[in-house]
Design an enzyme around this catalytic site. Structure first.
Site, PDB file in Angstrom:
ATOM      1  N   TRP A 101       0.806  -1.176   0.051  1.00 38.23           N
ATOM      2  CA  TRP A 101      -0.017   0.060  -0.015  1.00 38.23           C
ATOM      3  C   TRP A 101       0.977   1.285  -0.053  1.00 38.23           C
ATOM      4  O   TRP A 101       0.684   2.170  -0.636  1.00 38.23           O
ATOM      5  CB  TRP A 101      -0.942   0.009   1.101  1.00 38.23           C
ATOM      6  CG  TRP A 101      -2.046  -1.135   1.185  1.00 38.23           C
ATOM      7  CD1 TRP A 101      -2.153  -2.345   1.953  1.00 38.23           C
ATOM      8  CD2 TRP A 101      -2.812  -1.487   0.212  1.00 38.23           C
ATOM      9  NE1 TRP A 101      -3.269  -3.018   1.646  1.00 38.23           N
ATOM     10  CE2 TRP A 101      -3.752  -2.581   0.352  1.00 38.23           C
ATOM     11  CE3 TRP A 101      -3.185  -0.853  -1.085  1.00 38.23           C
ATOM     12  CZ2 TRP A 101      -4.569  -3.158  -0.485  1.00 38.23           C
ATOM     13  CZ3 TRP A 101      -4.053  -1.283  -2.032  1.00 38.23           C
ATOM     14  CH2 TRP A 101      -4.791  -2.478  -1.809  1.00 38.23           C
ATOM     15  N   ASP A 171      -1.570   6.812   6.000  1.00 42.26           N
ATOM     16  CA  ASP A 171      -2.844   5.959   5.615  1.00 42.26           C
ATOM     17  C   ASP A 171      -3.014   4.880   6.965  1.00 42.26           C
ATOM     18  O   ASP A 171      -2.275   4.117   7.259  1.00 42.26           O
ATOM     19  CB  ASP A 171      -2.424   5.129   4.432  1.00 42.26           C
ATOM     20  CG  ASP A 171      -3.409   3.954   3.973  1.00 42.26           C
ATOM     21  OD1 ASP A 171      -4.315   3.922   4.761  1.00 42.26           O
ATOM     22  OD2 ASP A 171      -2.965   3.257   3.108  1.00 42.26           O
ATOM     23  N   LYS A 195     -12.167  -1.548   6.793  1.00 37.05           N
ATOM     24  CA  LYS A 195     -11.196  -2.700   7.732  1.00 37.05           C
ATOM     25  C   LYS A 195     -11.604  -2.282   8.987  1.00 37.05           C
ATOM     26  O   LYS A 195     -12.034  -3.370   9.517  1.00 37.05           O
ATOM     27  CB  LYS A 195      -9.850  -2.062   7.457  1.00 37.05           C
ATOM     28  CG  LYS A 195      -9.015  -1.813   6.027  1.00 37.05           C
ATOM     29  CD  LYS A 195      -9.047  -3.152   5.325  1.00 37.05           C
ATOM     30  CE  LYS A 195      -8.762  -2.972   3.882  1.00 37.05           C
ATOM     31  NZ  LYS A 195      -7.595  -2.153   3.395  1.00 37.05           N
TER      32      LYS A 195
HETATM   33  C1  LIG Z   1      -7.248  -1.903   2.287  1.00 36.16           C
HETATM   34  C2  LIG Z   1      -6.070  -0.810   1.835  1.00 36.16           C
HETATM   35  C3  LIG Z   1      -6.048   0.074   1.020  1.00 36.16           C
HETATM   36  C4  LIG Z   1      -6.760   0.110  -0.174  1.00 36.16           C
HETATM   37  O1  LIG Z   1      -8.015   0.507   0.004  1.00 36.16           O
HETATM   38  P1  LIG Z   1      -9.180   0.761  -0.999  1.00 36.16           P
HETATM   39  O2  LIG Z   1     -10.284   1.302  -0.215  1.00 36.16           O
HETATM   40  O3  LIG Z   1      -9.434  -0.807  -1.665  1.00 36.16           O
HETATM   41  O4  LIG Z   1      -8.531   1.635  -2.063  1.00 36.16           O
HETATM   42  C5  LIG Z   1      -4.962   0.969   1.221  1.00 36.16           C
HETATM   43  N1  LIG Z   1      -4.243   1.084   2.225  1.00 36.16           N
HETATM   44  C6  LIG Z   1      -4.195   0.270   3.466  1.00 36.16           C
HETATM   45  C7  LIG Z   1      -3.311   0.449   4.667  1.00 36.16           C
HETATM   46  C8  LIG Z   1      -5.096  -0.937   3.351  1.00 36.16           C
HETATM   47  O5  LIG Z   1      -5.263  -1.965   4.178  1.00 36.16           O
END
Ligand SMILES: *Cc1c(COP(=O)(O)O)cnc(C)c1O
Length: 360
Positions: A101, A171, A195
């Site tokens: 990511w 993030d 998540k």
């Molecule tokens: C799942 C995830 C993403 C991607 O998320 P999307 O909503 O599918 O774009 C980005 N960063 C992290 C840390 C993730 O766990």
């Protein structure tokens, strides 16, 4: 009705109380005669939902007044682009690459300016967090970027990097609200809801006001302009109404359970059950350096692909779903977010013990 223990990395388990409340309100929300899904986003009923969600989130995370809270769309992946678009004033940013990511965010940023990879744990398949105490931060860097909890590899920054005064952007998709954080240490905190917070389709962006700009490049889509979204209260267009409503319920659920300190304690207790087992198991072993282990995502392997597959299949048959590791790394991964009850982890470990006895 038969619900499984769902160890999915995302979209992921939600609190049953929240789902039941949503069920009760599905046909008619609090005297409005309609479902939240059918409601105008300009109605007073919805305005109350989004205002309360924001207020509860501010309360939970202790968000200072000089930060804006945005409820957006597009997935975290869209904000891999909106972060550099909004924040690159000098056109430079530093990225710490701790997994896919972070890498994707870095690759995206390169489209809009100069992105430097200043540290990486790629050399050992991202099984650790690099030393970030004295990194070669670019003098012109507009921000330093991390993916705080690495969903795929199961590592977490227990300590934030030394950014040498530069703005930190994180993030936090897979660790949002899993424990208290000091918002003031960040310029931007963002992540997807799917998540640890709510359904897919909602992105939460927490941004310090002084980072909102009127002088963005012409090419920046209005929808991705954080200042416009902040000025419009996340309603430049139709927001993900139903998702925000569910997030709001999850915020209240966390508050009722004692807030983020209580969540942290519970998450530590849960993770310890699994890690303690892994540390003494003869069949299974954790893949992450101990100091860097995530409380949310726990990857493990047997060291034998066929045995891994057998385990995943038997676990599924026993009611433990989504234990297969990410398609790019294999093995297993148990995601044990806020809403995973401790019984789920206890029973999983019981099952693993039994599997170990049968297969050693
Ligand atoms: C799942 C995830 C993403 C991607 O998320 P999307 O909503 O599918 O774009 C980005 N960063 C992290 C840390 C993730 O766990």
């Amino acid at each position: 009705m038969s619900r499984v223990y769902n160890f999915s990395a995302g979209p992921a388990v939600l609190p049953e109380e929240v789902l039941k409340e949503a069920m009760d309100e599905m046909m008619e929300y609090q005297g409005t005669g309609m479902s939240v899904m059918e409601m105008s986003h300009r109605s007073s009923a919805f305005q109350k939902i989004i205002d309360e969600a924001e207020a509860d989130l501010r309360d939970l995370m202790n968000i200072p007044d000089n930060y804006k809270v945005l409820f957006l769309q597009g997935g975290a992946a869209l904000h891999f682009a909106s972060v550099p678009m909004n924040l690159m004033k000098n056109g430079v940013a530093d990225y710490i690459i701790t997994g896919q990511w972070a890498k994707k965010a870095y690759e995206e940023a390169k489209k809009y300016g100069k992105a430097n990879a200043i540290a990486s744990s790629a050399d050992e398949t991202f099984t650790y967090i690099p030393d970030c105490s004295d990194l070669p931060i670019d003098e012109d860097a507009d921000y330093v970027y991390i993916c705080q909890n690495n969903t795929i590899y199961g590592t977490v920054f227990h300590e934030l990097p030394n950014t040498k005064g530069k703005t930190l952007v994180a993030d936090v998709s897979s660790c949002f609200l899993s424990e208290p954080i000091d918002v003031e240490k960040y310029g931007v905190i963002y992540g997807g809801a799917q998540k640890n917070i709510g359904p897919a389709g909602v992105q939460i962006v927490i941004i310090r006001e002084d980072l909102l700009r009127d002088d963005l490049p012409e090419y920046v889509p209005t929808m991705m302009n954080f200042k416009v979204q902040a000025d419009k209260g996340s309603m430049y267009n139709t927001p993900p109404c139903y998702g925000i409503y569910i997030c709001g319920k999850v915020f209240k659920w966390i508050k009722k359970r004692g807030g983020l300190e209580a969540m942290k304690k519970y998450n530590e207790e849960k993770a310890a059950i699994l890690y303690d087992f892994l540390d003494q198991s003869k069949l299974f072993k954790g893949t992450v350096r101990k100091e860097d282990r995530s409380l949310m995502n726990v990857p493990f392997v047997t060291g034998d692909k066929d045995m891994d597959a057998k385990f995943v299949a038997e676990a599924k048959a026993a009611g433990f779903e989504n234990l297969k590791g990410h398609r790019t790394v294999g093995g297993m991964r148990a995601s044990i977010y806020n809403a995973m009850p401790i019984e789920g982890v206890e029973k999983l470990v019981e099952f693993m013990k039994k599997f170990e006895e049968e297969n050693m």
